[in-house]
Write a protein that holds these residues in place. Structure first.
Motif, mmCIF file in Angstrom:
data_model
loop_
_atom_site.group_PDB
_atom_site.id
_atom_site.type_symbol
_atom_site.label_atom_id
_atom_site.label_comp_id
_atom_site.label_asym_id
_atom_site.label_seq_id
_atom_site.Cartn_x
_atom_site.Cartn_y
_atom_site.Cartn_z
ATOM 1 N N LEU A 49 6.557 -6.450 1.207
ATOM 2 C CA LEU A 49 5.248 -6.697 0.619
ATOM 3 C C LEU A 49 4.219 -6.590 1.734
ATOM 4 C CD1 LEU A 49 3.730 -7.496 -1.964
ATOM 5 C CD2 LEU A 49 4.108 -9.890 -1.353
ATOM 6 N N LEU A 50 3.351 -5.587 1.628
ATOM 7 C CA LEU A 50 2.328 -5.351 2.634
ATOM 8 C C LEU A 50 0.995 -5.904 2.121
ATOM 9 C CD1 LEU A 50 4.537 -2.972 2.826
ATOM 10 C CD2 LEU A 50 2.829 -1.779 4.182
ATOM 11 N N ARG A 66 5.054 4.390 4.821
ATOM 12 C CA ARG A 66 5.940 5.525 5.038
ATOM 13 C C ARG A 66 7.216 5.121 5.747
ATOM 14 N NH1 ARG A 66 2.178 10.040 7.678
ATOM 15 N NH2 ARG A 66 4.050 11.324 7.407
ATOM 16 N N GLU A 67 7.277 3.890 6.263
ATOM 17 C CA GLU A 67 8.485 3.388 6.927
ATOM 18 C C GLU A 67 9.455 2.731 5.951
ATOM 19 O OE1 GLU A 67 6.972 0.724 9.820
ATOM 20 O OE2 GLU A 67 6.081 2.302 11.075
ATOM 21 N N GLU A 68 9.191 2.875 4.668
ATOM 22 C CA GLU A 68 10.041 2.257 3.637
ATOM 23 C C GLU A 68 11.499 2.650 3.829
ATOM 24 O OE1 GLU A 68 9.234 1.965 -0.995
ATOM 25 O OE2 GLU A 68 9.961 3.958 -0.433
ATOM 26 N N ASP A 74 8.834 -0.759 -1.434
ATOM 27 C CA ASP A 74 7.733 -1.431 -0.741
ATOM 28 C C ASP A 74 6.486 -1.427 -1.633
ATOM 29 O OD1 ASP A 74 9.433 -1.738 1.350
ATOM 30 O OD2 ASP A 74 8.394 -0.380 2.712
ATOM 31 N N ILE A 75 5.695 -2.493 -1.522
ATOM 32 C CA ILE A 75 4.471 -2.623 -2.310
ATOM 33 C C ILE A 75 3.328 -3.036 -1.388
ATOM 34 C CG2 ILE A 75 3.326 -3.876 -4.182
ATOM 35 C CD1 ILE A 75 6.077 -4.338 -5.434
ATOM 36 N N ALA A 76 2.245 -2.275 -1.405
ATOM 37 C CA ALA A 76 1.027 -2.648 -0.668
ATOM 38 C C ALA A 76 0.043 -3.232 -1.676
ATOM 39 C CB ALA A 76 0.438 -1.442 0.034
ATOM 40 N N LYS A 256 2.044 2.343 -3.636
ATOM 41 C CA LYS A 256 3.478 2.445 -3.410
ATOM 42 C C LYS A 256 3.801 3.820 -2.841
ATOM 43 C CE LYS A 256 4.773 -0.743 -7.120
ATOM 44 N NZ LYS A 256 5.409 -0.890 -8.465
ATOM 45 N N ARG A 257 4.999 3.925 -2.310
ATOM 46 C CA ARG A 257 5.451 5.201 -1.767
ATOM 47 C C ARG A 257 6.219 5.958 -2.840
ATOM 48 N NH1 ARG A 257 10.066 7.009 0.978
ATOM 49 N NH2 ARG A 257 9.649 8.673 2.469
ATOM 50 N N LYS A 258 6.044 7.255 -2.863
ATOM 51 C CA LYS A 258 6.785 8.079 -3.821
ATOM 52 C C LYS A 258 8.264 8.107 -3.432
ATOM 53 C CE LYS A 258 2.844 11.086 -4.894
ATOM 54 N NZ LYS A 258 2.295 12.454 -4.850
#
Length: 599
Positions: A49-50, A66-68, A74-76, A256-258
């Motif tokens: 959680l960012l 991008r470091e997921e 990961d959730i920002a 979120k990251r794709k």
């Protein structure tokens, strides 16, 4: 935890006394000009959680997302300028289509309803962690490594709560709370709710609401000013629950990251979105391996999988690898029984006759019977526990609406065990239990059945409902009640005798304890047909007892709802063995060679 502070509340509590009496409406938390932690990231097990308000540079936020890790989510949260952050990595990030809701804790008054049938407590041990992951898997959520729970059981930043059934001790729900003050001395005194999940097979109502109320009460007692959550904009059921509790929508954004987990959120509805859960679980596994998917008839559950030069047409778990003869054997229950009897399996006595007197004589001889159409599926037309000639003829008439040929079978008592056999190996074993309702001292049986049916339908994508028909009424009468009677508080009543998922039954994994004799019998049954994918149904005293009676074989078993067993993975292995990673194939080949050498 990474990049988080673990501070006591004494140093900051005085800042919040004046805040408790007012509602908070900050567009972006933490922007009041003071000092705070920078680039705060909290490890929540399922991902990180960012906290976007702690990142001064959007490019740094994008770089962190991008470091997921693999298979994480990961959730920002609390993003200042989502468009700017997206511009830093437009090919890898997306704006999550979720709404943010906030509960103002200073004015929150809690629930007046008492919790019935379950208790809420923190996760206590590894067994709890396994159960939380089971619920996550059933809800299609990312699971948490068990060691994370052990490492964070004393954490003051992240707390996982569970709801424990008062009668069985089973875990039936879970929620995660994050304390922003403990994470980074949040000046707004915030907190957030994540991963609310209820066991889709839970019979007791109100579990989700109780978990939310419990977490809100904890944060309010600790001095938090508000509790936020993020919910997908299409999740109308959850949004209605949150609004009923008192949450209001606030203009906060999430990035979120794709990745594969999030794919459906940024590519839009896929063709398979119209398929049922039994087809989607297979397609999800195929896409994970890079196998092409072509939906040929969504309504019927048909799709084609393509990998290299190999193409296989499927209808859910029924594929071109299953012969028409095998389907025909499974389709006719009388034929299936004869095949199993010749193969040496234990089968109940059975007759098929149009003579009411012969049926009555058979009933008198065995005492209790099951009436079922010779051909049919999904539990339609089946009546269990028939004990009088009048009930028998009524049940025969109902069964004939499904198939003109009707089978009368000796009623064998026991639990309904489904064994999923793929490539002549048992992949999953599960007890299937009939639907039941629990009284609250106020509602009629009819109301309880309708509510439970709605919960089952919501949990299974509309696949499981409890029919309010003659069979349900008969089972309720046998328990001593009518559909319009009020059920006493805490009393549990089984409302149907069949355990089929489509008529409201529930599935409980027992793969780890199933007796080897039952495994051997299921494999023998599949080979007798022969059929590469089958659901073999037994009645058993217990899954760890060798005694059984064969009931039927299903040529198109549902592979969903068997979490955590890898049913879809083994099915795709069967269809496309070359899609299995080379290292895994080498291990499998070595195991086969060793088995042949020991034979």
């Amino acid at each position: 935890m990474s990049s988080i502070l673990s501070r006591g509340r004494g140093a900051v509590a005085h800042r919040f006394r004046r805040l408790r009496a007012q509602s908070f409406h900050p567009p972006f938390p933490g922007e009041d000009g003071g000092e705070s932690e920078q680039n705060v990231v909290v490890d929540c097990g399922w991902g990180r959680l960012l906290f976007g308000q702690t990142f001064q540079d959007p490019a740094e936020l994008a770089a962190s997302l991008r470091e997921e890790g693999p298979d994480r989510r990961d959730i920002a949260f609390y993003i200042r300028d989502p468009h700017v952050a997206l511009a830093a990595a437009p090919q890898e990030l997306f704006l999550d289509p979720s709404h943010t809701f906030r509960l103002d804790l200073p004015t929150y008054r809690g629930s007046r309803k008492s919790v019935r049938g379950f208790a809420i407590r923190p996760v206590a041990n590894r067994e709890d962690a396994v159960e939380v992951n089971r619920i996550y898997a059933a809800r299609g959520m990312v699971q948490i490594p068990p060691e994370w729970f052990e490492a964070n059981k004393e954490s003051r930043v992240v707390r996982v709560l569970v709801a424990e059934d008062a009668m069985s001790g089973a875990i039936v729900g879970t929620v995660m709370g994050v304390d922003h003050v403990q994470a980074f001395a949040d000046r707004e005194g915030g907190s957030s709710l994540w991963c609310l999940a209820v066991d889709p097979q839970a019979a007791v109502p109100g579990i989700g609401a109780a978990l939310v109320h419990h977490l809100a009460g904890r944060f309010k007692a600790l001095g938090s000013a508000y509790m936020d959550l993020s919910v997908l904009h299409t999740n109308a059921e959850a949004i209605a629950l949150y609004e009923k509790i008192g949450f209001r929508r606030v203009p906060l954004f999430t990035l979120k990251r794709k990745n594969f987990v999030n794919e459906r959120l940024y590519v839009g509805p896929m063709p398979e979105a119209e398929l049922n859960p039994y087809a989607r679980i297979i397609i999800d596994e195929a896409r994970r391996r890079g196998i092409g998917v072509e939906v040929t008839d969504a309504e019927g559950g048909f799709f084609r999988l393509i990998y290299g030069g190999r193409s296989i047409h499927c209808r859910e778990s029924l594929s071109e690898l299953t012969s028409a003869v095998a389907v025909s054997i499974c389709d006719d229950k009388a034929v299936t029984r004869r095949v199993m009897e010749r193969a040496g399996l234990s089968v109940p006595r059975q007759i098929e006759t149009t003579d009411p007197e012969a049926r009555a004589a058979f009933l008198k001889e065995v005492g209790s019977v099951v009436v079922k159409p010779a051909r049919g599926e999904q539990g339609r037309g089946i009546a269990v526990g028939i004990e009088t000639p009048e009930q028998l003829e009524e049940a025969v008439a109902v069964a004939r609406t499904v198939c003109e040929r009707v089978i009368i079978e000796e009623c064998v008592t026991g639990e309904d065990l489904r064994l999923v056999v793929i490539n002549y190996k048992v992949v999953a074993a599960a007890l299937r239990r009939p639907p039941r309702v629990v009284g609250d001292g106020k509602s009629t049986v009819r109301d309880l059945v309708e509510r439970q049916s709605r919960r089952r339908a919501a949990a299974t994508g509309g696949e499981s409902r409890i029919p309010l028909d003659g069979e349900t009424e008969r089972c309720v009468r046998k328990a001593g009640y009518g559909l319009d009677d009020v059920l006493p508080d805490g009393l549990e009543v089984v409302v149907r005798r069949t355990a089929n998922l489509h008529t409201g039954g529930t599935i409980h994994d027992v793969t780890d304890i199933v007796h080897p004799a039952l495994v051997e019998a299921a494999v023998r049954a599949a080979k007798a047909i022969p059929i590469p994918v089958a659901g073999i149904d037994f009645l058993v005293k217990s899954p760890d007892d060798p005694a059984y009676a064969f009931i039927e074989a299903n040529e198109r078993p549902g592979l969903a709802n068997h979490e955590p067993q890898p049913t879809a993975e083994r099915f795709v292995d069967l269809l496309f063995p070359q899609s299995v990673p080379a290292a895994v194939r080498a291990v499998q080949r070595k195991a086969r060679d060793n088995a042949q050498g020991n034979a």
